[in-house]
Write an enzyme that holds these catalytic residues in place. Sequence first.
Site, short mmCIF file in Angstrom:
data_model
loop_
_atom_site.label_atom_id
_atom_site.label_comp_id
_atom_site.label_asym_id
_atom_site.label_seq_id
_atom_site.Cartn_x
_atom_site.Cartn_y
_atom_site.Cartn_z
N TYR A 9 -36.12 -40.37 0.63
CA TYR A 9 -34.94 -39.77 0.00
C TYR A 9 -34.81 -40.26 -1.43
O TYR A 9 -34.88 -41.48 -1.67
CB TYR A 9 -33.67 -40.15 0.77
CG TYR A 9 -33.18 -39.03 1.66
CD1 TYR A 9 -32.87 -37.79 1.10
CD2 TYR A 9 -33.01 -39.21 3.02
CE1 TYR A 9 -32.42 -36.76 1.91
CE2 TYR A 9 -32.57 -38.18 3.83
CZ TYR A 9 -32.27 -36.95 3.27
OH TYR A 9 -31.83 -35.93 4.06
N GLU A 31 -32.27 -38.96 -4.01
CA GLU A 31 -31.22 -38.22 -4.71
C GLU A 31 -31.02 -38.74 -6.12
O GLU A 31 -31.07 -39.94 -6.36
CB GLU A 31 -29.89 -38.33 -3.97
CG GLU A 31 -29.75 -37.31 -2.87
CD GLU A 31 -29.80 -37.95 -1.52
OE1 GLU A 31 -30.45 -39.01 -1.42
OE2 GLU A 31 -29.19 -37.40 -0.58
N ASP A 40 -36.67 -15.08 -15.85
CA ASP A 40 -37.11 -15.43 -14.50
C ASP A 40 -38.57 -15.00 -14.39
O ASP A 40 -38.88 -13.83 -14.23
CB ASP A 40 -36.25 -14.69 -13.47
CG ASP A 40 -36.72 -14.98 -12.05
OD1 ASP A 40 -37.86 -15.45 -11.88
OD2 ASP A 40 -35.95 -14.72 -11.11
N THR A 94 -40.83 -19.73 -9.55
CA THR A 94 -41.37 -20.39 -8.37
C THR A 94 -42.66 -21.08 -8.81
O THR A 94 -43.16 -20.84 -9.91
CB THR A 94 -41.75 -19.38 -7.27
OG1 THR A 94 -42.52 -18.33 -7.86
CG2 THR A 94 -40.54 -18.81 -6.59
N LYS A 120 -46.70 -18.65 -6.77
CA LYS A 120 -47.27 -17.30 -6.84
C LYS A 120 -48.52 -17.37 -7.71
O LYS A 120 -49.51 -17.96 -7.29
CB LYS A 120 -46.21 -16.33 -7.38
CG LYS A 120 -44.99 -16.22 -6.44
CD LYS A 120 -44.01 -15.18 -6.94
CE LYS A 120 -42.92 -14.88 -5.94
NZ LYS A 120 -41.88 -15.91 -5.84
N ARG A 147 -44.91 -24.08 -2.28
CA ARG A 147 -43.66 -23.30 -2.31
C ARG A 147 -42.60 -24.15 -2.97
O ARG A 147 -42.28 -25.23 -2.47
CB ARG A 147 -43.22 -22.96 -0.90
CG ARG A 147 -44.00 -21.85 -0.43
CD ARG A 147 -43.65 -21.18 0.81
NE ARG A 147 -44.63 -20.13 0.82
CZ ARG A 147 -44.38 -18.88 0.45
NH1 ARG A 147 -43.18 -18.50 0.15
NH2 ARG A 147 -45.34 -18.00 0.42
N1 DSN Z 1 -40.87 -12.90 -1.89
C1 DSN Z 1 -40.62 -12.50 -3.26
C2 DSN Z 1 -41.69 -11.61 -3.79
O1 DSN Z 1 -42.61 -11.31 -3.06
O2 DSN Z 1 -41.60 -11.19 -4.94
C3 DSN Z 1 -39.36 -11.76 -3.33
O3 DSN Z 1 -38.35 -12.45 -2.72
#
Ligand code: DSN
Length: 429
Positions: free
Chosen positions: A57, A59, A204, A231, A234, A240
């Site tokens: 932990y 924080e 974004d 994120t 991707k 993730r």
């Molecule tokens: N899962 C994301 C995507 O595939 O763009 C959307 O939430």
Amino acid sequence: MSTPQNIPALLSQDQDIASLIRSEEKRELTWLELIPSENYVSRACHEAMGSVFTNKYSEWYPHKRYYGGQDFTDPLEELCIERACRLFDCKYANVQAHSWAPANIATYFALCEPGDTILWMDLWHGGHLTHGHPVTYISKIFNFVRYKMKDPDTGEIDYDELRRLAIEHKPKIILAGFSAYSRELDYQKFVDIAKEVGAVTMADMAHIAGLIAGKAVKNPFHYGFDIITSTTHKTLRGPRGGLILVREDVDIAKKIDKSIFPGFQWGPHMHIIAAKAVAFGEALTPDFQTYAQQILKNAKAMETVFRESNIRLLGWGTDNHLLLADVYGSLWISGKDAQNVLDEVGITVNMNAIADDPRKPMDPSGIRFGTPALTTRWLQESDCREVAEFMIEAMKNKDNWTKKQEIRMKIRIIAEKFPIPDNFISTSL
Ligand code: DSN
């Protein structure tokens, strides 16, 4: 003992879970993954995710943690931040956001009071639910106003309307970003409009962060954007997770840190922060730039095949890693049926609504697909052309079992020819 060392334990302790993991591994090896938000993470990244940092932990932030025992979490998080800033050319990074939604929501709360306005791109024109779609709780707190594309067939954003809405609604944030949009945005126009109305600019970049990191597409910070959220899993090919970057404004950076903790999230996931740091390290290498460039070339190769077959592509093609095809309008197959047929032949895509879709969201007109995972397997343009041809053939033969079996065999051969590289396979149950 084979790596990672927890797998044999899992196999002997919990065969139900071990068997599901094994099945998923097999699926990933023998199917071609074209969902544009998915990828394969490196073995090094997996090892960091599976590390002992999951036990801790931590924080708050480095050197001001609440709990003891932070000798190694502090340098870990600092290293992760330093790599993120180097990668995206900015001064501040918060690497604690658990994922996309927390990164975006924490940013809204950092800069807005309840009732304040945020301008965002309409979901059906490529935006994302976390930008304040009416089904979300945040839409009950902030006033989200939507802008759209001027023409879905060119993909051009209606910047005149965006400016008009900005002048009318005086937003606190102008948000540029998407999850199903294939063209580059005119970042300069966003920044100019935001300056005119005194708004903060937020990009974004969840989908294209890896392309920005690999210098294959433009970096919004180079046009004066204040914030980037993303994120890490991707095109960036990490674990993730979420990420919030601030170009240079220390006050914004402080507000975002406070918003993530203690405002919104509690214990950071230190094992994921370790894996983010590994992924950022990988993305800083010249090899990653080659990877990012190849993603674009492969997407262009698929675009050509779809265009040659007269299949309508939203935005008339792509400048990034993804394509959105109106398969219902072009082939009379719904997005859901197309997703199912392609799954049958070993190709994974996702059904997706298209701009002003006449069909329902759960069975829309489109499919969305892209090249990040194929490119990790090092497929080149000619291979991606071939995959695109098989996709179209399968959709045209959705009721022809023999044809689909034939295509399935051919996809299997491609999957065998381009295995997931050794350094991206992390388990061997
Ligand atoms: N899962 C994301 C995507 O595939 O763009 C959307 O939430």
